[in-house]
Motif scaffolding. Structure first.
Motif, short mmCIF file in Angstrom:
data_model
loop_
_atom_site.label_atom_id
_atom_site.label_comp_id
_atom_site.label_asym_id
_atom_site.label_seq_id
_atom_site.Cartn_x
_atom_site.Cartn_y
_atom_site.Cartn_z
N TRP A 33 0.84 -1.19 0.00
CA TRP A 33 0.00 0.00 0.00
C TRP A 33 0.87 1.23 0.00
O TRP A 33 1.91 1.26 0.66
N HIS A 34 0.47 2.26 -0.73
CA HIS A 34 1.20 3.51 -0.76
C HIS A 34 0.26 4.65 -1.10
O HIS A 34 -0.93 4.44 -1.32
N LEU A 35 0.80 5.86 -1.12
CA LEU A 35 0.02 7.03 -1.49
C LEU A 35 -0.05 7.13 -3.01
O LEU A 35 0.85 6.66 -3.71
N PRO A 36 -1.11 7.73 -3.55
CA PRO A 36 -1.17 7.94 -5.00
C PRO A 36 -0.01 8.82 -5.46
O PRO A 36 0.32 9.81 -4.82
N GLY A 37 0.61 8.42 -6.56
CA GLY A 37 1.72 9.18 -7.12
C GLY A 37 2.72 8.23 -7.75
O GLY A 37 2.42 7.08 -8.02
N GLY A 38 3.92 8.73 -7.99
CA GLY A 38 4.93 7.89 -8.58
C GLY A 38 6.18 8.65 -8.97
O GLY A 38 6.44 9.76 -8.48
N VAL A 39 6.93 8.07 -9.90
CA VAL A 39 8.23 8.58 -10.31
C VAL A 39 8.08 9.73 -11.30
O VAL A 39 7.29 9.65 -12.23
N VAL A 40 8.86 10.78 -11.07
CA VAL A 40 8.90 11.92 -11.98
C VAL A 40 9.64 11.49 -13.24
O VAL A 40 10.76 10.98 -13.16
N GLU A 41 9.01 11.67 -14.39
CA GLU A 41 9.63 11.30 -15.66
C GLU A 41 10.47 12.45 -16.20
O GLU A 41 10.29 13.61 -15.79
N ALA A 42 11.38 12.15 -17.10
CA ALA A 42 12.25 13.17 -17.70
C ALA A 42 11.40 14.30 -18.30
O ALA A 42 10.41 14.04 -18.97
N GLY A 43 11.80 15.53 -18.02
CA GLY A 43 11.10 16.69 -18.56
C GLY A 43 9.80 17.03 -17.85
O GLY A 43 9.07 17.92 -18.29
N GLU A 44 9.50 16.36 -16.76
CA GLU A 44 8.24 16.56 -16.04
C GLU A 44 8.55 17.11 -14.65
O GLU A 44 9.50 16.68 -14.00
N SER A 45 7.75 18.04 -14.18
CA SER A 45 7.93 18.56 -12.82
C SER A 45 7.24 17.62 -11.83
O SER A 45 6.35 16.86 -12.20
N PRO A 46 7.62 17.69 -10.54
CA PRO A 46 6.92 16.89 -9.53
C PRO A 46 5.42 17.19 -9.47
O PRO A 46 4.61 16.29 -9.26
N LEU A 47 5.03 18.44 -9.69
CA LEU A 47 3.61 18.80 -9.70
C LEU A 47 2.90 18.15 -10.88
O LEU A 47 1.82 17.58 -10.74
N GLU A 48 3.51 18.22 -12.06
CA GLU A 48 2.93 17.56 -13.23
C GLU A 48 2.82 16.06 -13.02
O GLU A 48 1.84 15.44 -13.42
N THR A 49 3.82 15.49 -12.36
CA THR A 49 3.82 14.04 -12.10
C THR A 49 2.63 13.63 -11.26
O THR A 49 1.92 12.68 -11.59
N VAL A 50 2.40 14.31 -10.15
CA VAL A 50 1.32 13.90 -9.25
C VAL A 50 -0.04 14.07 -9.92
O VAL A 50 -0.94 13.25 -9.75
N ARG A 51 -0.19 15.11 -10.73
CA ARG A 51 -1.44 15.27 -11.50
C ARG A 51 -1.61 14.13 -12.50
O ARG A 51 -2.70 13.57 -12.63
N ARG A 52 -0.53 13.82 -13.23
CA ARG A 52 -0.59 12.74 -14.24
C ARG A 52 -0.89 11.39 -13.59
O ARG A 52 -1.74 10.64 -14.06
N GLU A 53 -0.19 11.09 -12.51
CA GLU A 53 -0.39 9.80 -11.83
C GLU A 53 -1.83 9.66 -11.33
O GLU A 53 -2.44 8.60 -11.47
N ALA A 54 -2.40 10.71 -10.76
CA ALA A 54 -3.80 10.66 -10.29
C ALA A 54 -4.74 10.42 -11.46
O ALA A 54 -5.69 9.64 -11.36
N ARG A 55 -4.47 11.08 -12.58
CA ARG A 55 -5.32 10.93 -13.77
C ARG A 55 -5.19 9.52 -14.35
O ARG A 55 -6.18 8.85 -14.63
N GLU A 56 -3.94 9.04 -14.54
CA GLU A 56 -3.72 7.74 -15.16
C GLU A 56 -4.11 6.58 -14.25
O GLU A 56 -4.73 5.63 -14.71
N GLU A 57 -3.73 6.64 -12.99
CA GLU A 57 -3.93 5.50 -12.11
C GLU A 57 -5.31 5.46 -11.45
O GLU A 57 -5.79 4.39 -11.12
N LEU A 58 -5.93 6.63 -11.24
CA LEU A 58 -7.21 6.69 -10.53
C LEU A 58 -8.35 7.28 -11.35
O LEU A 58 -9.50 7.23 -10.92
N GLY A 59 -8.03 7.88 -12.48
CA GLY A 59 -9.06 8.54 -13.28
C GLY A 59 -9.52 9.84 -12.67
O GLY A 59 -10.61 10.32 -12.98
N LEU A 60 -8.71 10.44 -11.78
CA LEU A 60 -9.08 11.68 -11.10
C LEU A 60 -8.29 12.85 -11.67
O LEU A 60 -7.09 12.75 -11.90
#
Length: 170
Positions: A33-60
């Protein structure tokens, strides 16, 4: 001049429900179990990452802003040969029942999600992850920095998290 270390950067979000429970997710195939999120990809900011991960993994779609940053942590690797990490933690929204009903897991990455109270969070999450969420929700907009180091004091050679008590609020 030495080679710069290649620290992986990760970014996670704390989402709650009206009962002040925390949203956690379970990794597919691993069961942790972990918090929603993940690894920051090349060229992506940490803020963009958490938004992307929520959208891709949870549909939010989370409307997170830079001011929602709760903390940044340098986390020493837990295993020999592994790399240290930089972890960003964001204050997410309080999700309504309607938003919760729209959660759609990306089954390649996640097998489950659930709401947990503080006791269940401490029991289910890795101790270092649980330590990150102990109190920051009480101070939105205040950014903290901390360091997590691991001491080898277990008989099996595993490391136990020790957080540096000297951290400052910005």
């Amino acid at each position: 001049m030495g080679t710069a270390p290649a620290h992986p950067v990760t970014s996670y979000v704390l989402c709650t429900d009206p009962a002040s429970r925390l949203l956690i997710v379970q990794a597919a195939g691993i069961g942790t179990w972990h918090l929603p999120g993940g690894v920051v990809e090349a060229g992506e900011s940490p803020l963009e990452t958490v938004r992307r991960e929520a959208r891709e993994e949870l549909g939010l779609t989370l409307d997170l802003l830079a001011d929602d940053l709760l903390g940044v942590e340098w986390a020493q690797s837990r295993r020999e040969g592994a790399r240290d990490r930089i972890v960003f933690l964001w204050a997410g929204p309080m999700l309504s029942t309607a938003e919760t009903d729209r959660i759609a897991l990306q089954e390649r990455e996640l097998s489950a999600w659930r709401w947990v109270d503080a006791d269940d969070a401490r029991r289910l999450l890795h101790p270092a992850v649980a330590a990150r969420i102990r109190t920051p929700l009480q101070w939105p907009g205040r950014v903290t920095y901390q360091e997590t180091r691991y001491e080898r004091n277990e008989p099996n050679g595993s490391r136990v998290p020790r957080q540096d008590p000297a951290h400052r609020h910005a």
